[in-house]
Write a protein that holds these residues in place. Sequence first.
Motif, mmCIF file in Angstrom:
data_model
loop_
_atom_site.group_PDB
_atom_site.id
_atom_site.type_symbol
_atom_site.label_atom_id
_atom_site.label_comp_id
_atom_site.label_asym_id
_atom_site.label_seq_id
_atom_site.Cartn_x
_atom_site.Cartn_y
_atom_site.Cartn_z
ATOM 1 N N GLN A 42 11.851 -50.683 -37.097
ATOM 2 C CA GLN A 42 11.200 -49.522 -37.531
ATOM 3 C C GLN A 42 9.664 -49.550 -37.853
ATOM 4 O OE1 GLN A 42 13.560 -50.803 -40.163
ATOM 5 N NE2 GLN A 42 11.591 -51.993 -40.583
ATOM 6 N N PRO A 43 9.089 -48.514 -37.709
ATOM 7 C CA PRO A 43 7.561 -48.537 -38.147
ATOM 8 C C PRO A 43 7.559 -48.612 -39.737
ATOM 9 C CG PRO A 43 8.177 -46.095 -37.749
ATOM 10 C CD PRO A 43 9.419 -47.185 -36.934
ATOM 11 N N VAL A 44 6.672 -49.297 -40.276
ATOM 12 C CA VAL A 44 6.537 -49.511 -41.721
ATOM 13 C C VAL A 44 5.224 -48.977 -42.142
ATOM 14 C CG1 VAL A 44 6.730 -51.186 -43.360
ATOM 15 C CG2 VAL A 44 8.051 -51.190 -41.458
ATOM 16 N N PRO A 45 4.959 -47.895 -43.041
ATOM 17 C CA PRO A 45 3.721 -47.494 -43.559
ATOM 18 C C PRO A 45 3.333 -48.884 -44.395
ATOM 19 C CG PRO A 45 5.169 -45.705 -43.842
ATOM 20 C CD PRO A 45 6.177 -46.863 -43.376
ATOM 21 N N SER A 46 1.909 -48.881 -44.186
ATOM 22 C CA SER A 46 1.203 -50.050 -45.103
ATOM 23 C C SER A 46 1.372 -51.465 -44.558
ATOM 24 C CB SER A 46 1.479 -50.098 -46.519
ATOM 25 O OG SER A 46 2.774 -50.900 -46.567
ATOM 26 N N LEU A 47 2.160 -51.414 -43.370
ATOM 27 C CA LEU A 47 2.498 -52.546 -42.593
ATOM 28 C C LEU A 47 2.258 -52.382 -41.037
ATOM 29 C CD1 LEU A 47 5.085 -54.750 -44.496
ATOM 30 C CD2 LEU A 47 2.713 -55.521 -44.218
ATOM 31 N N ALA A 48 1.575 -51.249 -40.776
ATOM 32 C CA ALA A 48 1.742 -50.810 -39.540
ATOM 33 C C ALA A 48 1.292 -51.627 -38.252
ATOM 34 C CB ALA A 48 0.509 -49.443 -39.539
ATOM 35 N N VAL A 49 0.278 -52.380 -38.323
ATOM 36 C CA VAL A 49 0.149 -53.181 -37.386
ATOM 37 C C VAL A 49 1.012 -54.460 -37.219
ATOM 38 C CG1 VAL A 49 -1.587 -54.581 -36.150
ATOM 39 C CG2 VAL A 49 -2.379 -52.585 -37.552
#
Length: 261
Positions: A149-156
């Motif tokens: 899943q995409p993770v805000p604050s760990l986007a890249v």
Amino acid sequence: MIRASPRYLPGRSLVTGASSGIGAEFARTLAARGSDLVLVARREDRLTTLADELERTHGIHCRTVAWDLSVEASGRRLREVVPERIDLVINNAGFAVQGPFVDGDADDFARLIAVDIRAVVDVCSAFLPDMIARTSGTIINVASTTAFQPVPSLAVYAAAKAFVLSFSQALWFESAQHGVRVFALNPGPTRTEFFDVIGDTAAAAGSYQTPTDVVSTAMRTLDARRSRPQVISGRRNTIQAIAAGLVPARVLLPALDRMLH
């Protein structure tokens, strides 16, 4: 008569990111099984200390290669330094950049992509052809449960691990036709130096494991001789990864953001 389960016994294994954490645990586990090792990381002093320990304890041959995987063509150049037969490659090196994307540094993002994506592809490109030619060998690419899943604050970082997962699954199919195994190992939050760097809040969405837990998951997969495109370490992490794929992003992302702050 009860026979012991066969154990995976590579003749020589190469481990990147071997100076600490999951990489060092892979090295210790493989050395205990009698595998010779090529240990790759930037911190030469730590590699030397670990190599001395493993040779003394297990009587194996352990070679160290101080190497920066962020450099261009790192895998091809590493192959020139390590020309011998490698039976198992563990692409473990990686790091994360945490925080809002707009506050991040472009150079840090570029280095993350170089290590977590480009180097994984390049190392596979350098070592997989020989395995295909002799119809034997294994590559483990260490991804993460953030790949699901995409993770805000760990986007890249999360996007990079999603790449590693997808890439490994494709190689699993291509390589299986030649008797070679490739799979992605997906740890959740693990008690390593990783969280000393990015902070414990990034672990809020998962259950902490130890490097021993993670490596044990990989070794059980190897011992079972199963041809699997990916494996997740830990039952709770498995359930969370599966559930993440069922929740709409508009619901999942705000929930993750609250957990991480």
